[in-house]
Enzyme design. Structure first.
Site, PDB file in Angstrom:
ATOM      1  N   HIS A   1     -37.559   7.601 -12.796  1.00  0.00           N
ATOM      2  CA  HIS A   1     -37.897   7.390 -14.349  1.00  0.00           C
ATOM      3  C   HIS A   1     -36.782   6.604 -14.719  1.00  0.00           C
ATOM      4  O   HIS A   1     -35.611   6.697 -14.146  1.00  0.00           O
ATOM      5  CB  HIS A   1     -37.770   8.811 -14.941  1.00  0.00           C
ATOM      6  CG  HIS A   1     -38.169   8.863 -16.271  1.00  0.00           C
ATOM      7  ND1 HIS A   1     -37.506   8.298 -17.178  1.00  0.00           N
ATOM      8  CD2 HIS A   1     -39.533   8.947 -16.722  1.00  0.00           C
ATOM      9  CE1 HIS A   1     -38.030   8.478 -18.575  1.00  0.00           C
ATOM     10  NE2 HIS A   1     -39.440   8.786 -18.224  1.00  0.00           N
TER      11      HIS A   1
ATOM     12  N   ASP B   1     -32.561  15.063 -11.015  1.00  0.00           N
ATOM     13  CA  ASP B   1     -33.421  14.821 -12.254  1.00  0.00           C
ATOM     14  C   ASP B   1     -34.417  15.943 -12.091  1.00  0.00           C
ATOM     15  O   ASP B   1     -35.439  15.770 -11.335  1.00  0.00           O
ATOM     16  CB  ASP B   1     -33.849  13.584 -12.412  1.00  0.00           C
ATOM     17  CG  ASP B   1     -34.847  13.420 -13.547  1.00  0.00           C
ATOM     18  OD1 ASP B   1     -35.157  14.253 -14.200  1.00  0.00           O
ATOM     19  OD2 ASP B   1     -35.212  12.213 -13.929  1.00  0.00           O
TER      20      ASP B   1
ATOM     21  N   CYS C   1     -42.536   4.803 -17.667  1.00  0.00           N
ATOM     22  CA  CYS C   1     -41.179   4.695 -17.637  1.00  0.00           C
ATOM     23  C   CYS C   1     -40.623   4.445 -16.391  1.00  0.00           C
ATOM     24  O   CYS C   1     -39.497   4.877 -15.823  1.00  0.00           O
ATOM     25  CB  CYS C   1     -40.234   5.812 -18.307  1.00  0.00           C
ATOM     26  SG  CYS C   1     -40.753   5.735 -20.123  1.00  0.00           S
TER      27      CYS C   1
ATOM     28  N   LYS D   1     -40.589  19.962 -21.818  1.00  0.00           N
ATOM     29  CA  LYS D   1     -41.545  19.951 -20.721  1.00  0.00           C
ATOM     30  C   LYS D   1     -41.785  21.265 -20.341  1.00  0.00           C
ATOM     31  O   LYS D   1     -42.663  21.540 -19.397  1.00  0.00           O
ATOM     32  CB  LYS D   1     -41.083  18.947 -19.828  1.00  0.00           C
ATOM     33  CG  LYS D   1     -41.030  17.320 -20.117  1.00  0.00           C
ATOM     34  CD  LYS D   1     -40.572  16.456 -18.861  1.00  0.00           C
ATOM     35  CE  LYS D   1     -40.240  15.000 -19.366  1.00  0.00           C
ATOM     36  NZ  LYS D   1     -41.432  14.290 -19.734  1.00  0.00           N
TER      37      LYS D   1
ATOM     38  N   GLN E   1     -39.266  17.340 -14.015  1.00  0.00           N
ATOM     39  CA  GLN E   1     -40.520  17.655 -13.471  1.00  0.00           C
ATOM     40  C   GLN E   1     -40.710  18.858 -12.705  1.00  0.00           C
ATOM     41  O   GLN E   1     -41.835  19.087 -12.097  1.00  0.00           O
ATOM     42  CB  GLN E   1     -41.410  16.406 -13.119  1.00  0.00           C
ATOM     43  CG  GLN E   1     -41.391  15.322 -13.838  1.00  0.00           C
ATOM     44  CD  GLN E   1     -42.282  15.439 -15.184  1.00  0.00           C
ATOM     45  OE1 GLN E   1     -43.245  16.514 -15.243  1.00  0.00           O
ATOM     46  NE2 GLN E   1     -42.287  14.506 -16.050  1.00  0.00           N
TER      47      GLN E   1
END
Ligand code: 7TS
Length: 415
Positions: A130, A207, A373, A233, A210
């Protein structure tokens, strides 16, 4: 440790759905089918209530009061920190509250890479990051004379690890990668990557935007050095993001922003810093959002992240099967459920992803369309854009079928 024990009974989706007021609404005359949780999740009543209760009962500024409300607000904020730490199975002194994953990764890139690395040092990323896990490193590299290199992506959406050892050799100091791709759904084999990186004395920044919302994630188990994610999220409010970092790294890193709350002493000429993690939390924090995030941790753990993950994989299998049945649909990313999560990108041949998204919306089906993104990944896939459906704990198999039917409508309109 949080309750992330193996789930036995399947998830009761009807009960889960009843917790989310927004799922009762209609869109364009159809029941809402929300398949865009990778962008942001919906919020259960308990999270909305917790944020409300904070403002109705405890609101005051934190870390400064001698008065009762100030002390209560500080307790609420600091217990949210403890709760989040338990959620990711990590020491609480490493939890920094920020706005989102983007800010968390910028903090690492600015205060670690730009400040503590030396010209010529290398940072390794992947082709599927991303922009939030790419642009901050580009900025740091430019300012500190660092170089960037990249793991590539196989045609099937898996990371190409064939040159991992080569890329981790000197002068590499840090690798930063997404645990789960927001476009392809690919889950990186993080434990292997962390082990290889640490053998080369290379730090690992994850990261986890997700992954933390969708599966049990244990910092202790992953053994990573930095981990970033966004509360919005994972059923939490917008405005509360988290960086977890090894406390000893936070100690060495200079502050990111200066101002109130992050100092020990200030004179006109110079200042000294508060303890970790407060050193990185300049200004008034979003206590309401942090409170909501703690309630989101409670909510997800009461259901069980294993159970949520299993439910999402079942939905993803169904989604892949439904997409395969629509004429002219191309799916990007892993086709099997072994190493993937519930974000699935696709295109309908001859139809721009934005048109796909617009027609689906007319049928009440919310998906995302665009480059997500991830422009370098779009280039790798040789597409301008994709449509993306992403599932979460409140989605049903009927909703996947509704997506399939709405894609039939796309085919009908575009012949
Ligand atoms: N990293 C990954 C892997 C993401 O998916 C996202 C957001 C971010 C970082 C940035 O998160 P933020 O909370 O700081 O904005 N991904 C998406 C998406 O896929 N669609 O909208 C936002």
């Amino acid at each position: 440790m949080t309750d992330i024990s193996v789930a036995t009974a399947p998830l009761d989706v009807a009960r889960v759905r009843a917790d989310f007021p927004i799922l009762r609404r209609t869109v364009n005359g159809h029941p809402l089918v929300y398949l865009d949780s990778a962008a942001t999740s919906q919020k259960p009543q308990s999270v909305l209530d917790a944020t409300d209760a904070y403002y109705q009962e405890h609101n005051a500024n934190v870390h400064r009061g001698v008065h009762t409300l100030g002390n209560e607000a500080t307790d609420v904020f600091e217990s949210a920190r403890q709760r989040v730490a338990r959620f990711i199975d990590a020491p609480a002194e490493g939890v920094v509250f920020l706005r989102n994953t983007t800010e968390a990764l910028n903090l690492v890139a600015s205060s670690y890479a730009r400040e503590l690395l030396s010209p010529g040092d290398r940072i390794v990323l992947t082709e599927m990051e991303h922009h939030s896990n790419l642009v901050p490193w580009q900025l740091a590299a430019e300012r500190a004379g660092l170089t960037l290199d990249f793991l590539s992506v196989h045609d099937d959406g898996a990371l190409d690890l064939s040159n991992l050892d080569e890329l981790l050799a000197p002068p590499t100091k840090l690798i930063s990668l997404s645990h789960q791709s927001n476009v392809l759904g690919t889950v990186a084999p993080l434990r292997d990557i962390v082990a290889a990186a640490h053998q080369h004395d290379v730090l690992v920044c994850v990261d986890a935007a997700q992954s933390v919302p969708h599966m049990p994630v244990s910092v202790r188990d992953l053994d990573c050095d930095f981990l970033a994610f966004s509360g919005h999220k994972m059923c939490g409010p917008m405005g509360a993001g988290v960086l977890w970092a090894r406390p000893e790294l936070l100690e060495r890193m200079p502050p990111f922003l200066g101002g109130g709350s992050m100092i020990l002493r200030v004179s006109l000429e110079r200042s000294s810093w508060s303890t970790v993690p407060h050193k990185f939390e300049a200004g008034t924090p979003d206590v309401g959002a942090a409170t909501g995030l703690a309630a989101a941790c409670d909510y997800l753990d009461a259901i069980g992240r294993d159970r949520i993950h299993t439910h999402e994989l079942e939905l993803t299998g169904h989604l892949l099967a439904v997409l395969e049945e629509v004429d002219g649909v191309e799916v990007y990313g892993p086709r099997t459920l072994d190493d993937r999560g519930g974000a699935v990108s696709f295109n309908v041949s001859g139809v721009h992803a934005h048109d796909v998204g617009t027609i689906l919306d007319r049928e009440g089906v919310a998906v995302r369309a665009g480059h997500h993104c991830c422009q370098p990944l779009m280039k790798r896939l040789d597409v301008a854009a994709t449509a993306r459906a992403s599932v979460y704990l409140y989605n049903t198999h009927e909703e996947i079928d509704a997506l399939g039917a709405a894609l039939g409508e796309v085919r009908r309109i575009f012949g």
